[in-house]
Design a protein around this motif. Structure first.
Motif, short mmCIF file in Angstrom:
data_model
loop_
_atom_site.label_atom_id
_atom_site.label_comp_id
_atom_site.label_asym_id
_atom_site.label_seq_id
_atom_site.Cartn_x
_atom_site.Cartn_y
_atom_site.Cartn_z
N TRP A 25 48.85 -63.19 50.73
CA TRP A 25 49.60 -62.06 50.20
C TRP A 25 50.74 -61.62 51.12
CZ3 TRP A 25 50.49 -60.34 45.70
CH2 TRP A 25 50.99 -59.06 45.50
N PHE A 26 50.47 -61.35 52.39
CA PHE A 26 51.52 -60.93 53.31
C PHE A 26 51.77 -61.96 54.40
CE2 PHE A 26 50.51 -56.67 51.64
CZ PHE A 26 51.78 -56.31 51.26
N ALA A 38 55.20 -62.07 56.38
CA ALA A 38 55.94 -60.86 56.04
C ALA A 38 55.32 -59.64 56.73
CB ALA A 38 55.97 -60.66 54.53
N SER A 90 57.01 -56.15 55.73
CA SER A 90 56.58 -55.72 54.41
C SER A 90 55.17 -55.15 54.45
CB SER A 90 56.62 -56.89 53.42
OG SER A 90 57.90 -57.43 53.36
N LYS A 91 54.31 -55.82 55.18
CA LYS A 91 52.93 -55.34 55.33
C LYS A 91 52.90 -53.97 55.99
CE LYS A 91 48.49 -56.98 57.09
NZ LYS A 91 47.83 -58.07 57.79
N VAL A 93 54.10 -51.26 53.45
CA VAL A 93 53.09 -50.98 52.42
C VAL A 93 51.92 -50.22 53.02
CG1 VAL A 93 51.43 -52.07 50.88
CG2 VAL A 93 53.77 -52.89 50.95
N CYS A 123 56.20 -54.52 46.64
CA CYS A 123 55.48 -55.60 47.34
C CYS A 123 56.06 -56.99 47.10
CB CYS A 123 53.99 -55.57 46.99
SG CYS A 123 53.10 -54.27 47.82
N ARG A 153 58.19 -58.86 50.17
CA ARG A 153 57.68 -60.12 50.71
C ARG A 153 58.69 -61.24 50.53
NH1 ARG A 153 53.27 -62.28 47.93
NH2 ARG A 153 53.97 -61.08 46.16
N GLU A 185 61.83 -60.75 52.78
CA GLU A 185 61.52 -60.88 54.20
C GLU A 185 61.28 -62.34 54.55
OE1 GLU A 185 58.53 -59.33 57.69
OE2 GLU A 185 58.28 -58.55 55.68
N ARG A 186 60.63 -63.08 53.68
CA ARG A 186 60.41 -64.49 53.94
C ARG A 186 61.72 -65.27 53.91
NH1 ARG A 186 55.08 -65.06 50.16
NH2 ARG A 186 53.63 -64.12 51.63
N SER A 213 61.88 -61.92 59.51
CA SER A 213 61.36 -60.57 59.77
C SER A 213 62.35 -59.71 60.55
CB SER A 213 60.05 -60.65 60.53
OG SER A 213 59.07 -61.26 59.73
#
Length: 177
Positions: free
Chosen positions: A29-30, A33, A36-37, A40, A96, A100, A103-104, A108
């Motif tokens: 999921w993250f 990233a 982003s994590k 969130v 989300c 993600r 950012e990918r 970062s």
């Protein structure tokens, strides 16, 4: 040995996910990233803390309270979390995947700088705009970041189906949904 493996193979192997990561959706999921994590998790934890202590009114971006009552902390905390549970759920559903993805794509460091720049610029513009033209308050939430990543989505995501559906003779792509 590692000395006989070409450099490009080593750098590419870090990007490939193992089958255990693909079978475990929590690991994917993250993955790749961390900014982003952090955004969130900050939004969720701040919402829970504000809900438990009834502090949502303290998170509102209100220029009269900022300038007349010297509550300058509002400048920094207004973008941390959403104001209600519905806003939190739908905001994170929108944020989300976009956070993600970009950012990918950007990395970062660059993405984190983009988010900080967006936050600072939007806060300064809101301070000037709301202080000069309006005497209203803006509810708390990372709406500037949401708008920024939606702008990136609009600009950099290609349309897969330009005529996905039509209304009254106008064609819309899947990006308009």
């Amino acid at each position: 040995s590692a000395s006989t493996i070409p450099f490009y193979y080593i750098s590419r192997s870090k990007c490939i996910m193992s089958s255990s990561q693909l079978s475990n959706p929590k690991a994917v999921w993250f993955l790749g990233a961390p900014v982003s994590k952090a955004i969130v998790i900050t939004a969720v934890v701040t919402y829970i803390g504000a809900e438990m202590n009834k502090l949502h009114q303290a998170l509102i971006f209100d220029t009269t309270k900022i300038f007349e009552h010297a509550q300058f902390y509002r400048i920094f905390v207004c973008n941390l979390t959403f104001g209600s549970m519905g806003e939190l759920i739908f905001g994170l559903l929108a944020l989300c995947p976009l956070l993600r993805r970009f950012e990918r794509e950007m990395g970062s460091r660059k993405f984190g700088a983009f988010i900080v720049y967006t936050s600072i610029l939007s806060t300064v513009m809101e301070l000037l705009f709301f202080n000069i033209f309006f005497d209203i308050e803006r509810y708390s939430g990372p709406y500037p970041q949401l708008g920024a990543v939606l702008g990136l989505f609009h600009k950099f995501t290609p349309r897969m189906h330009p005529k996905f559906f039509g209304v009254l003779g106008y064609d819309f792509s899947e990006k308009s949904i």
